[in-house]
Design an enzyme around this catalytic site. Sequence first.
Site, PDB file in Angstrom:
ATOM      1  N   GLU A  35       0.806  -1.234   0.000  1.00  0.00           N
ATOM      2  CA  GLU A  35       0.000   0.000   0.000  1.00  0.00           C
ATOM      3  C   GLU A  35       0.833   1.275   0.000  1.00  0.00           C
ATOM      4  O   GLU A  35       0.651   2.144   0.851  1.00  0.00           O
ATOM      5  CB  GLU A  35      -0.956   0.011   1.204  1.00  0.00           C
TER       6      GLU A  35
ATOM      7  N   GLU B 298      -5.558  -8.548   0.787  1.00  0.00           N
ATOM      8  CA  GLU B 298      -6.189  -8.226   2.079  1.00  0.00           C
ATOM      9  C   GLU B 298      -7.651  -7.940   1.838  1.00  0.00           C
ATOM     10  O   GLU B 298      -8.007  -7.245   0.889  1.00  0.00           O
ATOM     11  CB  GLU B 298      -5.546  -7.002   2.749  1.00  0.00           C
TER      12      GLU B 298
END
Length: 471
Positions: free
Chosen positions: A164, A371
């Site tokens: 991320e 995720e």
Amino acid sequence: MSYTFPKNFWWGASSSAFQIEGGWDEDGKGMTVADFNSFKRSDKQADSKVASDFYHHWEEDIELMKEMGMQAYRFSISWARILPDGDGEINPKGIAFYNKVIDKLLESGIIPFITLYHFDLPYALVTKYNGWECRDCAYAFERYARVCFEAFGDRVKYWQVHNEQNLMMRVDERMNINEPDPVKKEKIRAQMDYHMFLAHALSVNACHELVEGGKIGCAVSSTVTYPMTNKPEDVWAARMNNQFKTDYCLDVHMYGEYPGYYMAYLKEQDMVPAMDPGDAELLKSAKMDFIALNYYRTLTACYLPADDEHPKGTRLEGMNEVDYDMYGYWKIEKNTNLTASEYGAQIDPVGLRIVLNEYWNRYRLPLIITENGLGTADVLTEDGKVHDDYRIDYMKRHIEAIGKAIEDGVQMMGYCPWSVIDLLSSHQGFRKRYGLVYVNRSDMDLKDLARIRKDSFYWYQNVIRTNGKKL
Ligand code: BG6
């Protein structure tokens, strides 16, 4: 309704080093930015010192993964366990630890899928040159990546670079940005982001050079933003939010250059990062093999024109709630059509189908979800179990959305929900749990750290056994 998942679809689960391992300074590991920040809250909640104590429970935990039938385990390596001061001596004990984990996974029939960097920059690099602000950090990262590819690449074929980047770089704490002046601060942020892009490109190329058959990609925090109304300005605001939060990052990874709207913004704000000759070729040369995305929620945006209160050009702290573009602002609003988790994430399986279609249509690279999960305060009941039917419902609806995306023609590699076992939530310690396995500890009491299979563990086991036919 049942869905057909490809035969080679990976049913996995995820974690990250500082959130699961503990053993924060054992066997030579250096402190990381993630440790440093978690220690600031040690008097209020769990920190990374013990976390889920995977460092000492790894065998038992991998046995549980095997029992669940997991086919892939997405986890991260702690850079400071391998190179305690970020760019100095290699720590053989760090290499040995991950060797044991990798070997045990492979013996258990589980594909190791490694993230190189999940929020845990070695703190020594902050002391040395304020981490990502300095170009040297990109080279330190490349060296670390090369050490990992050389040590583990004979057995590990699937890699992710940064977890991320697009979200991490907006959070001052994660980037260790302490500059009080808002103008300088955003300049530093833009430079750091750029150095992370360089690090990404350098390590993608290094993986292809050093790991035979190696595949590598990014892991973005995906963003789906809906317009608040059908006013064209709101539609534009929603698009801007997607572009400025996530799409520009994917575009730099894919095409090696900032998209026009982002470069225009950097120029307008006088924060175009310093670049060296040759960077453009380097960025363009790095070709990812897949795109991984983390998906938790969707957002809704409305447009605010620039006015006296928000004059054009105002810089807004962290760009989180109200964001600025060259023409005005956009504001994130609550979507009243969706329910939210107890921690405020708006639950939206349809959004997952949307984003999978979008990324596939735009980039034509295989996608994997690394995720997705529901953070809740699970309760260990008197029968010694955790009845997390709400998590089962959440996962079921998201897996259905993946099934639909596959029917839409999206090429999917797999699904790795967050998280394999309970681990340290980045902001709520052990009060907020995501795991398929309960870890018996609370924020301030380590108890016995026993591993207890939640109802979702058995449910997911069955999903895996039937390759998604039985949800
Ligand atoms: C993701 C991160 O953005 O969100 C994870 O990659 C994190 O590290 C997860 O744990 C959930 O967020 P939180 O704050 O609930 O732990």
